[in-house]
Design an enzyme around this catalytic site. Structure first.
Site, PDB file in Angstrom:
ATOM      1  N   LYS A  66      47.120   6.042  -9.806  1.00  0.00           N
ATOM      2  CA  LYS A  66      47.722   6.267  -8.186  1.00  0.00           C
ATOM      3  C   LYS A  66      47.269   5.033  -7.293  1.00  0.00           C
ATOM      4  CE  LYS A  66      46.701  10.539  -7.751  1.00  0.00           C
ATOM      5  NZ  LYS A  66      45.858  12.098  -6.484  1.00  0.00           N
ATOM      6  N   ASP A 102      48.940  14.541  -1.143  1.00  0.00           N
ATOM      7  CA  ASP A 102      47.714  15.507  -1.399  1.00  0.00           C
ATOM      8  C   ASP A 102      47.461  16.098  -0.206  1.00  0.00           C
ATOM      9  OD1 ASP A 102      47.517  14.596  -3.995  1.00  0.00           O
ATOM     10  OD2 ASP A 102      46.494  13.133  -4.021  1.00  0.00           O
TER      11      ASP A 102
HETATM   12  P1  NAP Z   1      37.594   9.659  -9.041  1.00  0.00           P
HETATM   13  O1  NAP Z   1      38.403   8.816  -8.154  1.00  0.00           O
HETATM   14  O2  NAP Z   1      36.779   8.585 -10.519  1.00  0.00           O
HETATM   15  O3  NAP Z   1      36.299   9.970  -7.786  1.00  0.00           O
HETATM   16  C1  NAP Z   1      34.692  10.388  -8.803  1.00  0.00           C
HETATM   17  C2  NAP Z   1      34.276  11.167  -7.965  1.00  0.00           C
HETATM   18  O4  NAP Z   1      32.804  11.609  -8.351  1.00  0.00           O
HETATM   19  C3  NAP Z   1      33.193  10.488  -7.282  1.00  0.00           C
HETATM   20  O5  NAP Z   1      32.523  10.574  -5.635  1.00  0.00           O
HETATM   21  C4  NAP Z   1      32.098  10.192  -8.303  1.00  0.00           C
HETATM   22  O6  NAP Z   1      31.156   9.434  -7.565  1.00  0.00           O
HETATM   23  C5  NAP Z   1      31.697  11.209  -8.337  1.00  0.00           C
HETATM   24  N1  NAP Z   1      30.917  11.912  -9.491  1.00  0.00           N
HETATM   25  C6  NAP Z   1      31.147  11.332 -10.348  1.00  0.00           C
HETATM   26  N2  NAP Z   1      30.294  12.477 -11.867  1.00  0.00           N
HETATM   27  C7  NAP Z   1      29.329  11.749 -11.339  1.00  0.00           C
HETATM   28  C8  NAP Z   1      27.860  12.346 -11.530  1.00  0.00           C
HETATM   29  N3  NAP Z   1      27.316  12.581 -13.147  1.00  0.00           N
HETATM   30  N4  NAP Z   1      27.632  12.446  -9.655  1.00  0.00           N
HETATM   31  C9  NAP Z   1      27.704  12.893  -9.274  1.00  0.00           C
HETATM   32  N5  NAP Z   1      28.891  12.309  -8.420  1.00  0.00           N
HETATM   33  C10 NAP Z   1      29.479  11.822  -9.542  1.00  0.00           C
HETATM   34  O7  NAP Z   1      38.174  11.042  -9.034  1.00  0.00           O
HETATM   35  P2  NAP Z   1      39.461  11.286  -8.755  1.00  0.00           P
HETATM   36  O8  NAP Z   1      40.521  10.838  -8.243  1.00  0.00           O
HETATM   37  O9  NAP Z   1      38.612  11.252  -7.277  1.00  0.00           O
HETATM   38  O10 NAP Z   1      39.180  13.155  -8.840  1.00  0.00           O
HETATM   39  C11 NAP Z   1      37.882  14.035  -8.437  1.00  0.00           C
HETATM   40  C12 NAP Z   1      38.126  15.196  -8.514  1.00  0.00           C
HETATM   41  O11 NAP Z   1      39.137  15.817  -8.222  1.00  0.00           O
HETATM   42  C13 NAP Z   1      38.816  14.939 -10.023  1.00  0.00           C
HETATM   43  O12 NAP Z   1      38.248  16.622 -10.947  1.00  0.00           O
HETATM   44  C14 NAP Z   1      40.496  15.853 -10.121  1.00  0.00           C
HETATM   45  O13 NAP Z   1      41.128  16.650 -11.113  1.00  0.00           O
HETATM   46  C15 NAP Z   1      40.547  16.445  -9.062  1.00  0.00           C
HETATM   47  N6  NAP Z   1      41.113  16.596  -7.996  1.00  0.00           N
HETATM   48  C16 NAP Z   1      42.425  17.819  -7.839  1.00  0.00           C
HETATM   49  C17 NAP Z   1      43.053  17.547  -7.503  1.00  0.00           C
HETATM   50  C18 NAP Z   1      43.683  18.911  -6.776  1.00  0.00           C
HETATM   51  O14 NAP Z   1      45.358  18.657  -6.514  1.00  0.00           O
HETATM   52  N7  NAP Z   1      43.200  19.885  -6.959  1.00  0.00           N
HETATM   53  C19 NAP Z   1      44.529  16.005  -7.074  1.00  0.00           C
HETATM   54  C20 NAP Z   1      42.646  15.174  -7.041  1.00  0.00           C
HETATM   55  C21 NAP Z   1      41.858  15.146  -8.068  1.00  0.00           C
HETATM   56  P3  NAP Z   1      30.609   8.114  -7.418  1.00  0.00           P
HETATM   57  O15 NAP Z   1      30.954   7.234  -6.557  1.00  0.00           O
HETATM   58  O16 NAP Z   1      29.301   7.628  -7.723  1.00  0.00           O
HETATM   59  O17 NAP Z   1      30.562   7.465  -9.154  1.00  0.00           O
END
Ligand code: NAP
Length: 284
Positions: A66, A102
């Site tokens: 993205k 989004d």
């Molecule tokens: P991302 O950029 O990889 O960010 C991941 C987030 O999760 C960061 O805040 C990270 O914290 C945290 N995290 C990962 N492992 C962790 C752990 N063990 N303990 C605590 N925090 C942890 O991912 P993203 O694109 O933002 O997506 C996040 C989630 O949203 C995914 O599950 C995705 O499928 C979902 N999502 C849903 C939609 C929807 O339409 N419903 C849209 C987009 C995304 P750190 O910064 O500390 O690494």
């Protein structure tokens, strides 16, 4: 000529977008195929070139492309620039335009859940790519304050410039025992879970970033993770008396806004929700 809409990401095989987008195209009798193109980051430039062909209507973009797609696209709109990421590309006669749906996805899903954002205090857990869109949505929706708690504080602080005169952004540690988190939860009308905790095949499927005792009645709790439909965060929220809202609605609404841009037609939301739920049921 059958047109094509692509989903660019890596991996993409688990995505349910092809299911509900194809159902919507078929329901409206649009002669187009929605195809998942597994695109490792190094192949993104060539995938974008393919999108310029006459038979391509556009694409969705998902993890991990993205942010890089924003850099490579011809015409990102102001919203995509502000978030720093695109999720929707439209092929306008060989010129690639892009936006981020989004924000609309979050706002519509909260509307469906009966959440009024105007003047609200919000707690946001997470500071990744999706969290950026959530902050912009909170601003658009008229929230007063977003308190961000993330495992990595520096990443949360990077979101602060997304606030402004009308939206106060604060960063606190993601620590259950902290008085700051307790106080923020007490005053929050909405809590949004935007980490990948609780996600199937994610870093920890069984973990909720917040325990039940921090929630209260009269509060809404949105988990943007949608696989599984019932996440540990949603279970904790329900147990604590809050209204649990799953992430499927956000996913379908962001896809519906993309659909509107590719086809110029109102998205058949009922068809999309039914197909998305059927696809999720098959994975559980
Ligand atoms: P991302 O950029 O990889 O960010 C991941 C987030 O999760 C960061 O805040 C990270 O914290 C945290 N995290 C990962 N492992 C962790 C752990 N063990 N303990 C605590 N925090 C942890 O991912 P993203 O694109 O933002 O997506 C996040 C989630 O949203 C995914 O599950 C995705 O499928 C979902 N999502 C849903 C939609 C929807 O339409 N419903 C849209 C987009 C995304 P750190 O910064 O500390 O690494």
């Amino acid at each position: 000529m059958t047109s094509t809409i692509a989903l660019l990401g890596h991996p993409v095989s688990h995505s349910i977008s092809p299911r509900f987008q194809q159902a919507a195209l078929d329901a409206l009798g649009i002669d187009a195929r929605y195809e998942a193109w597994d695109t490792p980051p190094e192949d993104l430039p060539s995938a974008l070139e393919r999108l310029r062909s006459r038979d391509l209507l556009g694409a969705n973009v998902t993890v991990p492309l993205k942010q890089e797609a924003l850099r490579l696209i011809d015409r990102p709109d102001a919203l995509a620039e502000r978030i720093g990421a695109v999720n929707t590309i439209v092929n306008a006669g060989g010129v690639l335009e892009a936006t981020n749906t989004d924000v609309a996805g979050v706002l519509r899903s909260l509307e469906d859940g009966g959440v009024d954002l105007a003047g609200a205090n919000v707690v946001l857990i997470g500071a990744g790519g999706a969290a950026r869109a959530i902050v912009v949505a909170m601003r658009e929706g008229g929230a007063a304050r977003v308190t961000i708690a993330n495992r990595t504080a520096a990443r949360a602080r990077a979101l602060v410039p997304l606030g402004g005169e009308d939206l106060e952004l604060r960063v606190i540690p993601l620590d259950h025992a902290s008085e700051q988190l307790r106080a923020a939860m007490q005053s929050a009308r909405l809590v949004v879970q935007a980490t990948s905790l609780g996600m199937r095949d994610g870093p920890d499927e069984d973990a909720s970033p917040l325990p039940a005792e921090l929630f209260h009645a009269g509060q809404a709790a949105l988990d943007i993770v949608y696989v599984p439909e019932q996440t540990p965060f949603l279970r904790a929220a329900r147990q604590g008396g809050a209204l649990p809202l799953g992430g499927l609605s956000m996913l379908v609404h962001q896809g519906a806004e993309s659909f509107r841009r590719w086809t110029g037609q109102p998205p058949p939301l009922d068809v999309m929700f039914d197909a998305a739920r059927a696809a999720l049921d098959e994975t559980s």
